[in-house]
Design a protein around this motif. Structure first.
Motif, PDB file in Angstrom:
ATOM      1  N   ALA A  19      27.012  25.900  48.367  1.00  0.00           N
ATOM      2  CA  ALA A  19      26.140  25.601  49.331  1.00  0.00           C
ATOM      3  C   ALA A  19      24.986  26.631  49.287  1.00  0.00           C
ATOM      4  O   ALA A  19      23.986  26.408  49.876  1.00  0.00           O
ATOM      5  N   TYR A  20      25.296  27.902  48.831  1.00  0.00           N
ATOM      6  CA  TYR A  20      24.262  28.678  48.603  1.00  0.00           C
ATOM      7  C   TYR A  20      23.183  28.394  47.815  1.00  0.00           C
ATOM      8  O   TYR A  20      21.730  28.406  48.024  1.00  0.00           O
ATOM      9  N   ARG A  21      23.413  27.731  46.529  1.00  0.00           N
ATOM     10  CA  ARG A  21      22.734  27.293  45.577  1.00  0.00           C
ATOM     11  C   ARG A  21      21.728  25.920  46.152  1.00  0.00           C
ATOM     12  O   ARG A  21      20.654  25.698  46.273  1.00  0.00           O
ATOM     13  N   ASP A  22      22.575  25.201  47.086  1.00  0.00           N
ATOM     14  CA  ASP A  22      21.754  23.947  47.615  1.00  0.00           C
ATOM     15  C   ASP A  22      20.615  24.809  48.676  1.00  0.00           C
ATOM     16  O   ASP A  22      19.589  24.119  48.896  1.00  0.00           O
ATOM     17  N   ARG A  23      21.075  25.834  49.484  1.00  0.00           N
ATOM     18  CA  ARG A  23      20.155  26.634  50.341  1.00  0.00           C
ATOM     19  C   ARG A  23      18.824  26.977  49.712  1.00  0.00           C
ATOM     20  O   ARG A  23      17.697  26.659  50.001  1.00  0.00           O
ATOM     21  N   LEU A  24      19.072  27.433  48.605  1.00  0.00           N
ATOM     22  CA  LEU A  24      17.928  28.172  47.582  1.00  0.00           C
ATOM     23  C   LEU A  24      17.035  27.142  47.048  1.00  0.00           C
ATOM     24  O   LEU A  24      15.948  27.026  47.274  1.00  0.00           O
ATOM     25  N   ARG A  25      17.852  25.855  46.673  1.00  0.00           N
ATOM     26  CA  ARG A  25      16.927  24.667  46.136  1.00  0.00           C
ATOM     27  C   ARG A  25      16.190  24.230  47.524  1.00  0.00           C
ATOM     28  O   ARG A  25      14.776  23.693  47.147  1.00  0.00           O
ATOM     29  N   SER A  26      16.921  24.261  48.662  1.00  0.00           N
ATOM     30  CA  SER A  26      16.237  23.608  49.630  1.00  0.00           C
ATOM     31  C   SER A  26      14.809  24.356  50.108  1.00  0.00           C
ATOM     32  O   SER A  26      13.737  24.013  50.881  1.00  0.00           O
ATOM     33  N   GLU A  27      14.870  25.581  49.535  1.00  0.00           N
ATOM     34  CA  GLU A  27      13.784  26.689  50.017  1.00  0.00           C
ATOM     35  C   GLU A  27      12.658  26.738  48.716  1.00  0.00           C
ATOM     36  O   GLU A  27      11.652  27.365  48.742  1.00  0.00           O
ATOM     37  N   GLY A  28      12.917  25.889  47.760  1.00  0.00           N
ATOM     38  CA  GLY A  28      11.919  25.591  46.689  1.00  0.00           C
ATOM     39  C   GLY A  28      12.137  26.420  45.452  1.00  0.00           C
ATOM     40  O   GLY A  28      11.422  26.517  44.411  1.00  0.00           O
ATOM     41  N   LEU A  29      13.384  26.980  45.703  1.00  0.00           N
ATOM     42  CA  LEU A  29      13.824  27.650  44.310  1.00  0.00           C
ATOM     43  C   LEU A  29      14.625  26.998  43.493  1.00  0.00           C
ATOM     44  O   LEU A  29      15.025  25.796  43.680  1.00  0.00           O
ATOM     45  N   ARG A  30      14.480  27.309  42.096  1.00  0.00           N
ATOM     46  CA  ARG A  30      15.404  26.820  41.296  1.00  0.00           C
ATOM     47  C   ARG A  30      16.267  27.621  40.208  1.00  0.00           C
ATOM     48  O   ARG A  30      15.527  28.976  40.082  1.00  0.00           O
ATOM     49  N   PRO A  31      17.356  27.670  39.765  1.00  0.00           N
ATOM     50  CA  PRO A  31      17.919  28.531  38.827  1.00  0.00           C
ATOM     51  C   PRO A  31      17.252  28.746  37.394  1.00  0.00           C
ATOM     52  O   PRO A  31      17.121  27.784  36.929  1.00  0.00           O
ATOM     53  N   VAL A  32      17.192  29.964  37.113  1.00  0.00           N
ATOM     54  CA  VAL A  32      16.608  30.279  35.834  1.00  0.00           C
ATOM     55  C   VAL A  32      17.588  31.027  35.054  1.00  0.00           C
ATOM     56  O   VAL A  32      18.154  32.079  35.738  1.00  0.00           O
ATOM     57  N   GLN A  33      17.899  30.689  33.752  1.00  0.00           N
ATOM     58  CA  GLN A  33      18.922  31.798  33.095  1.00  0.00           C
ATOM     59  C   GLN A  33      18.053  32.619  32.197  1.00  0.00           C
ATOM     60  O   GLN A  33      17.160  32.096  31.405  1.00  0.00           O
ATOM     61  N   VAL A  34      18.186  33.806  32.101  1.00  0.00           N
ATOM     62  CA  VAL A  34      17.269  34.705  31.433  1.00  0.00           C
ATOM     63  C   VAL A  34      18.138  35.795  30.236  1.00  0.00           C
ATOM     64  O   VAL A  34      19.259  36.237  30.982  1.00  0.00           O
ATOM     65  N   TRP A  35      18.041  35.534  29.166  1.00  0.00           N
ATOM     66  CA  TRP A  35      18.724  36.547  28.425  1.00  0.00           C
ATOM     67  C   TRP A  35      18.117  37.686  27.881  1.00  0.00           C
ATOM     68  O   TRP A  35      16.781  37.722  27.725  1.00  0.00           O
ATOM     69  N   VAL A  36      18.500  38.912  27.980  1.00  0.00           N
ATOM     70  CA  VAL A  36      17.936  40.046  27.747  1.00  0.00           C
ATOM     71  C   VAL A  36      18.641  40.857  26.659  1.00  0.00           C
ATOM     72  O   VAL A  36      19.872  40.781  26.532  1.00  0.00           O
ATOM     73  N   PRO A  37      17.970  42.028  26.065  1.00  0.00           N
ATOM     74  CA  PRO A  37      18.760  42.625  25.071  1.00  0.00           C
ATOM     75  C   PRO A  37      19.798  43.491  25.876  1.00  0.00           C
ATOM     76  O   PRO A  37      19.734  43.933  27.018  1.00  0.00           O
ATOM     77  N   ASP A  38      21.073  43.791  25.130  1.00  0.00           N
ATOM     78  CA  ASP A  38      22.114  44.239  25.590  1.00  0.00           C
ATOM     79  C   ASP A  38      21.934  45.656  25.317  1.00  0.00           C
ATOM     80  O   ASP A  38      22.276  46.218  24.306  1.00  0.00           O
ATOM     81  N   VAL A  39      21.466  46.471  26.206  1.00  0.00           N
ATOM     82  CA  VAL A  39      21.025  47.998  26.162  1.00  0.00           C
ATOM     83  C   VAL A  39      22.203  48.981  25.743  1.00  0.00           C
ATOM     84  O   VAL A  39      22.095  49.938  25.605  1.00  0.00           O
ATOM     85  N   ARG A  40      23.437  48.450  26.047  1.00  0.00           N
ATOM     86  CA  ARG A  40      24.453  49.350  25.678  1.00  0.00           C
ATOM     87  C   ARG A  40      25.038  48.957  24.206  1.00  0.00           C
ATOM     88  O   ARG A  40      26.107  49.893  23.714  1.00  0.00           O
ATOM     89  N   SER A  41      24.426  48.247  23.455  1.00  0.00           N
ATOM     90  CA  SER A  41      24.775  48.054  22.000  1.00  0.00           C
ATOM     91  C   SER A  41      24.568  49.062  21.504  1.00  0.00           C
ATOM     92  O   SER A  41      23.221  49.587  21.598  1.00  0.00           O
ATOM     93  N   ALA A  42      25.415  49.488  20.029  1.00  0.00           N
ATOM     94  CA  ALA A  42      24.847  50.323  19.497  1.00  0.00           C
ATOM     95  C   ALA A  42      23.365  49.887  18.420  1.00  0.00           C
ATOM     96  O   ALA A  42      22.734  50.728  18.041  1.00  0.00           O
ATOM     97  N   ASP A  43      23.459  48.687  18.232  1.00  0.00           N
ATOM     98  CA  ASP A  43      22.551  48.306  17.303  1.00  0.00           C
ATOM     99  C   ASP A  43      21.127  48.329  18.229  1.00  0.00           C
ATOM    100  O   ASP A  43      20.149  48.626  17.538  1.00  0.00           O
ATOM    101  N   PHE A  44      21.078  47.892  19.478  1.00  0.00           N
ATOM    102  CA  PHE A  44      19.761  48.338  20.226  1.00  0.00           C
ATOM    103  C   PHE A  44      19.518  49.815  20.279  1.00  0.00           C
ATOM    104  O   PHE A  44      18.304  50.109  20.005  1.00  0.00           O
TER     105      PHE A  44
END
Length: 67
Positions: A9-34
């Motif tokens: 229902a929450y996602r349907d409300r957001l879509r009715s407001e003209g929004l769309r879901p987007v998945q964003v991948w970001v670096p893991d700042v907790r990683s030792a490699d980072f």
């Protein structure tokens, strides 16, 4: 109401407001490699000549916070 129904229902409300879901991948700042890569890049920046052509360009196009 189940949690699945609430989320739907929450996602349907957001879509009715003209929004769309987007998945964003970001670096893991907790990683030792980072942390290792951040230190490596920071050292390169710190050791770079402050009067290089690149830095002169950055300074030329930059403004101070007061302006």
């Amino acid at each position: 109401m189940t949690s699945r129904a609430r989320v739907s229902a929450y996602r349907d409300r957001l879509r009715s407001e003209g929004l769309r879901p987007v998945q964003v991948w970001v670096p893991d700042v907790r990683s030792a490699d980072f942390a290792t890569e951040a230190r490596r890049q920071s050292a390169l920046v710190a050791s770079a000549a402050s009067h290089s052509d690149d830095m002169q360009f950055v300074e030329a196009i930059s403004t101070t916070w007061d302006e």
